[in-house]
Write a protein that holds these residues in place. Structure first.
Motif, PDB file in Angstrom:
ATOM      1  N   PHE A 260       0.818  -1.211   0.000  1.00 10.47           N
ATOM      2  CA  PHE A 260       0.000   0.000   0.000  1.00 10.47           C
ATOM      3  C   PHE A 260       0.857   1.268   0.000  1.00 10.47           C
ATOM      4  CE2 PHE A 260       0.929  -0.817   4.435  1.00 10.47           C
ATOM      5  CZ  PHE A 260       0.982   0.426   5.050  1.00 10.47           C
ATOM      6  N   PHE A 261       0.205   2.349  -0.399  1.00  5.99           N
ATOM      7  CA  PHE A 261       0.757   3.704  -0.326  1.00  5.99           C
ATOM      8  C   PHE A 261       0.099   4.380   0.873  1.00  5.99           C
ATOM      9  CE2 PHE A 261       0.188   8.240  -1.638  1.00  5.99           C
ATOM     10  CZ  PHE A 261       1.528   8.603  -1.677  1.00  5.99           C
ATOM     11  N   PRO A 262       0.853   5.081   1.727  1.00  3.43           N
ATOM     12  CA  PRO A 262       0.284   5.604   2.975  1.00  3.43           C
ATOM     13  C   PRO A 262      -0.651   6.786   2.821  1.00  3.43           C
ATOM     14  CG  PRO A 262       2.544   6.316   2.740  1.00  3.43           C
ATOM     15  CD  PRO A 262       2.299   5.342   1.631  1.00  3.43           C
ATOM     16  N   GLY A 263      -0.754   7.326   1.614  1.00  6.42           N
ATOM     17  CA  GLY A 263      -1.651   8.459   1.395  1.00  6.42           C
ATOM     18  C   GLY A 263      -0.892   9.765   1.245  1.00  6.42           C
ATOM     19  N   LYS A 264      -1.535  10.728   0.608  1.00  9.86           N
ATOM     20  CA  LYS A 264      -0.936  12.044   0.432  1.00  9.86           C
ATOM     21  C   LYS A 264      -2.048  13.064   0.277  1.00  9.86           C
ATOM     22  CE  LYS A 264       2.475  14.587  -2.333  1.00  9.86           C
ATOM     23  NZ  LYS A 264       3.465  14.487  -3.439  1.00  9.86           N
ATOM     24  N   GLU A 265      -1.932  14.181   0.971  1.00 12.57           N
ATOM     25  CA  GLU A 265      -2.945  15.226   0.868  1.00 12.57           C
ATOM     26  C   GLU A 265      -3.041  15.703  -0.579  1.00 12.57           C
ATOM     27  OE1 GLU A 265      -1.789  18.107   3.730  1.00 12.57           O
ATOM     28  OE2 GLU A 265      -2.490  16.954   5.451  1.00 12.57           O
ATOM     29  N   GLY A 266      -4.260  15.768  -1.093  1.00 14.58           N
ATOM     30  CA  GLY A 266      -4.470  16.183  -2.475  1.00 14.58           C
ATOM     31  C   GLY A 266      -4.775  15.012  -3.393  1.00 14.58           C
ATOM     32  N   ILE A 267      -4.409  13.794  -2.966  1.00 21.79           N
ATOM     33  CA  ILE A 267      -4.656  12.604  -3.786  1.00 21.79           C
ATOM     34  C   ILE A 267      -5.712  11.739  -3.102  1.00 21.79           C
ATOM     35  CG2 ILE A 267      -3.651  10.491  -4.728  1.00 21.79           C
ATOM     36  CD1 ILE A 267      -1.007  11.926  -4.962  1.00 21.79           C
ATOM     37  N   LEU A 268      -6.852  11.572  -3.764  1.00 18.36           N
ATOM     38  CA  LEU A 268      -7.923  10.713  -3.253  1.00 18.36           C
ATOM     39  C   LEU A 268      -8.288  11.055  -1.804  1.00 18.36           C
ATOM     40  CD1 LEU A 268      -6.647   7.305  -4.706  1.00 18.36           C
ATOM     41  CD2 LEU A 268      -8.543   8.685  -5.579  1.00 18.36           C
ATOM     42  N   ASP A 269      -8.329  12.360  -1.514  1.00 17.28           N
ATOM     43  CA  ASP A 269      -8.700  12.841  -0.172  1.00 17.28           C
ATOM     44  C   ASP A 269      -7.785  12.295   0.913  1.00 17.28           C
ATOM     45  OD1 ASP A 269     -10.932  14.291  -1.176  1.00 17.28           O
ATOM     46  OD2 ASP A 269     -12.112  12.449  -1.211  1.00 17.28           O
ATOM     47  N   GLY A 270      -6.542  12.002   0.568  1.00 19.39           N
ATOM     48  CA  GLY A 270      -5.573  11.545   1.558  1.00 19.39           C
ATOM     49  C   GLY A 270      -5.684  10.078   1.935  1.00 19.39           C
ATOM     50  N   LYS A 271      -6.523   9.336   1.222  1.00 21.17           N
ATOM     51  CA  LYS A 271      -6.692   7.923   1.560  1.00 21.17           C
ATOM     52  C   LYS A 271      -5.425   7.123   1.277  1.00 21.17           C
ATOM     53  CE  LYS A 271     -11.676   7.574   0.657  1.00 21.17           C
ATOM     54  NZ  LYS A 271     -12.718   6.828  -0.082  1.00 21.17           N
ATOM     55  N   ALA A 272      -5.245   6.047   2.054  1.00 18.42           N
ATOM     56  CA  ALA A 272      -4.212   5.070   1.711  1.00 18.42           C
ATOM     57  C   ALA A 272      -4.650   4.371   0.425  1.00 18.42           C
ATOM     58  CB  ALA A 272      -4.041   4.062   2.833  1.00 18.42           C
ATOM     59  N   ILE A 273      -3.691   3.883  -0.346  1.00 17.85           N
ATOM     60  CA  ILE A 273      -4.008   3.177  -1.587  1.00 17.85           C
ATOM     61  C   ILE A 273      -3.484   1.746  -1.469  1.00 17.85           C
ATOM     62  CG2 ILE A 273      -3.642   3.060  -4.082  1.00 17.85           C
ATOM     63  CD1 ILE A 273      -3.104   6.104  -3.998  1.00 17.85           C
ATOM     64  N   VAL A 274      -4.391   0.787  -1.438  1.00 13.32           N
ATOM     65  CA  VAL A 274      -3.993  -0.613  -1.397  1.00 13.32           C
ATOM     66  C   VAL A 274      -3.930  -1.130  -2.831  1.00 13.32           C
ATOM     67  CG1 VAL A 274      -4.688  -2.940  -0.719  1.00 13.32           C
ATOM     68  CG2 VAL A 274      -4.827  -1.076   0.934  1.00 13.32           C
ATOM     69  N   LYS A 275      -2.743  -1.470  -3.257  1.00 19.81           N
ATOM     70  CA  LYS A 275      -2.464  -1.880  -4.626  1.00 19.81           C
ATOM     71  C   LYS A 275      -2.548  -3.380  -4.811  1.00 19.81           C
ATOM     72  CE  LYS A 275      -0.579  -1.509  -8.841  1.00 19.81           C
ATOM     73  NZ  LYS A 275      -1.327  -0.979  -9.978  1.00 19.81           N
ATOM     74  N   TYR A 276      -2.148  -4.114  -3.773  1.00 22.96           N
ATOM     75  CA  TYR A 276      -1.944  -5.552  -3.976  1.00 22.96           C
ATOM     76  C   TYR A 276      -2.167  -6.302  -2.658  1.00 22.96           C
ATOM     77  CZ  TYR A 276       0.846  -9.779  -5.132  1.00 22.96           C
ATOM     78  OH  TYR A 276       1.286 -11.061  -5.345  1.00 22.96           O
ATOM     79  N   ILE A 277      -2.975  -7.364  -2.738  1.00 18.27           N
ATOM     80  CA  ILE A 277      -3.168  -8.282  -1.607  1.00 18.27           C
ATOM     81  C   ILE A 277      -2.869  -9.675  -2.127  1.00 18.27           C
ATOM     82  CG2 ILE A 277      -4.801  -9.226   0.059  1.00 18.27           C
ATOM     83  CD1 ILE A 277      -6.427  -6.645  -0.184  1.00 18.27           C
ATOM     84  N   GLY A 278      -1.739 -10.216  -1.726  1.00 24.67           N
ATOM     85  CA  GLY A 278      -1.398 -11.522  -2.271  1.00 24.67           C
ATOM     86  C   GLY A 278      -0.045 -12.020  -1.811  1.00 24.67           C
ATOM     87  N   GLY A 279       0.539 -12.891  -2.614  1.00 25.80           N
ATOM     88  CA  GLY A 279       1.829 -13.470  -2.273  1.00 25.80           C
ATOM     89  C   GLY A 279       2.955 -12.452  -2.375  1.00 25.80           C
ATOM     90  N   HIS A 280       4.093 -12.807  -1.786  1.00 26.26           N
ATOM     91  CA  HIS A 280       5.269 -11.931  -1.756  1.00 26.26           C
ATOM     92  C   HIS A 280       5.749 -11.621  -3.162  1.00 26.26           C
ATOM     93  CE1 HIS A 280       9.817 -11.509  -1.042  1.00 26.26           C
ATOM     94  NE2 HIS A 280       9.237 -10.374  -0.717  1.00 26.26           N
ATOM     95  N   LEU A 281       5.942 -10.328  -3.456  1.00 34.39           N
ATOM     96  CA  LEU A 281       6.463  -9.916  -4.771  1.00 34.39           C
ATOM     97  C   LEU A 281       7.992  -9.968  -4.761  1.00 34.39           C
ATOM     98  CD1 LEU A 281       4.155  -6.855  -5.595  1.00 34.39           C
ATOM     99  CD2 LEU A 281       4.137  -9.125  -6.646  1.00 34.39           C
TER     100      LEU A 281
END
Length: 281
Positions: A260-281
């Motif tokens: 995941f991305f921890p979030g940033k003010e200005g992007i998607l209202d500061g929400k965290a972004i979960v990109k991937y749920i799965g096995g180790h990359l």
């Protein structure tokens, strides 16, 4: 996730015990229910309870007068059901059915009883843990208001090493940690904290192991581009922070993770972004 909210027949007893803060939190919950057009139903016997209206109209707690006035309006606007129908709907509380049912009531021993927004989300997540993979992935966004899930999250879930039914409870626990920690992430970022610092603080605060991606050759698949309202430009972020699902007898390369991305003010209202749920990359 189709939802239904029922006003418990004993809700009056809770109102009498609520202090001002708890009643304000309850009203915030009702506003959330209304804003999201969630069906809320009250038993006819409850709506006509003389003792309830006597408390609502009483003026012995001046600081509660405005809250009581607004609460009375919401009770009047709730959909009314006859007692037999209401009891039948109540039988679905806590059961995996087409409609997920929660009860407006303060009871800290029953996760499906809710009197605050936080309890509302806790109840939804309890239902989420019961769901099969397809429904689980579809319902993630409405269970975690501080997280944006990538569109292909259902595809990444298929890479999990552990059986889905076995790990879904842990998935909800980790996602709850990320959702609850979101404001702290943003505060740490305002202080220019490194990703390593973010991971350390998250682990200390939640008990969930977290770290940045070590191998830089993998970060390309963890990139996402989103519009930044503050800069007026598209911006690429890297969802490299990840939680780890440790289990005995599973080596490091087979440990499942949430990137995941921890979030940033200005992007998607500061929400965290979960990109991937799965096995180790």
């Amino acid at each position: 996730m189709e939802k239904r909210i029922l006003w418990d027949k004993e809700i009056r007893k809770c109102f009498i015990e609520f202090d001002q803060k708890h009643l304000e939190d309850f009203m915030e919950l009702l506003d959330h229910i209304g804003d999201n057009h969630i069906e809320n139903i009250i038993c006819a016997d409850t709506q006509e309870d003389a003792a309830l209206w006597e408390w609502l109209y009483s003026k012995d707690q001046i600081e509660l007068n405005d809250l009581k006035r607004e609460l009375s309006r919401k009770i009047e606007r709730a959909k009314c059901a006859a007692a037999d129908l209401f009891d039948k709907m109540s039988e679905l509380v806590g059961k995996l059915a087409a409609i997920k049912t929660l009860i407006l009531l303060y009871d800290n021993e029953n996760v499906f009883c809710i009197s605050t927004k936080q309890e509302y989300y806790t109840g939804l997540r309890k239902y989420l843990i019961m769901e099969k993979k397809d429904s689980f992935c579809k319902d993630l966004p409405e269970c975690f208001p501080n997280i944006y899930f990538s569109e292909d999250i259902d595809t990444t879930v298929n890479t999990l090493n552990r059986k889905f039914d076995e790990i879904r409870g842990d998935l909800v626990k980790h996602l709850t940690g990320i959702d609850d920690f979101q404001s702290t992430f943003l505060q740490l970022l305002r202080e220019n904290a490194s990703y390593q610092k973010l991971a350390e603080c998250f682990t200390a605060g939640t008990g969930i192991e977290c770290s940045p991606q070590a191998g830089r050759d993998k970060v390309q698949v963890l990139k996402e581009t989103h519009f930044n309202k503050k800069t007026g430009q598209e911006e690429t972020v890297i969802c490299e922070l990840h939680t780890k699902f440790k289990r005995f007898n599973i080596d490091r390369d087979n440990q499942d993770r949430i990137y995941f991305f921890p979030g940033k003010e200005g992007i998607l209202d500061g929400k965290a972004i979960v990109k991937y749920i799965g096995g180790h990359l």
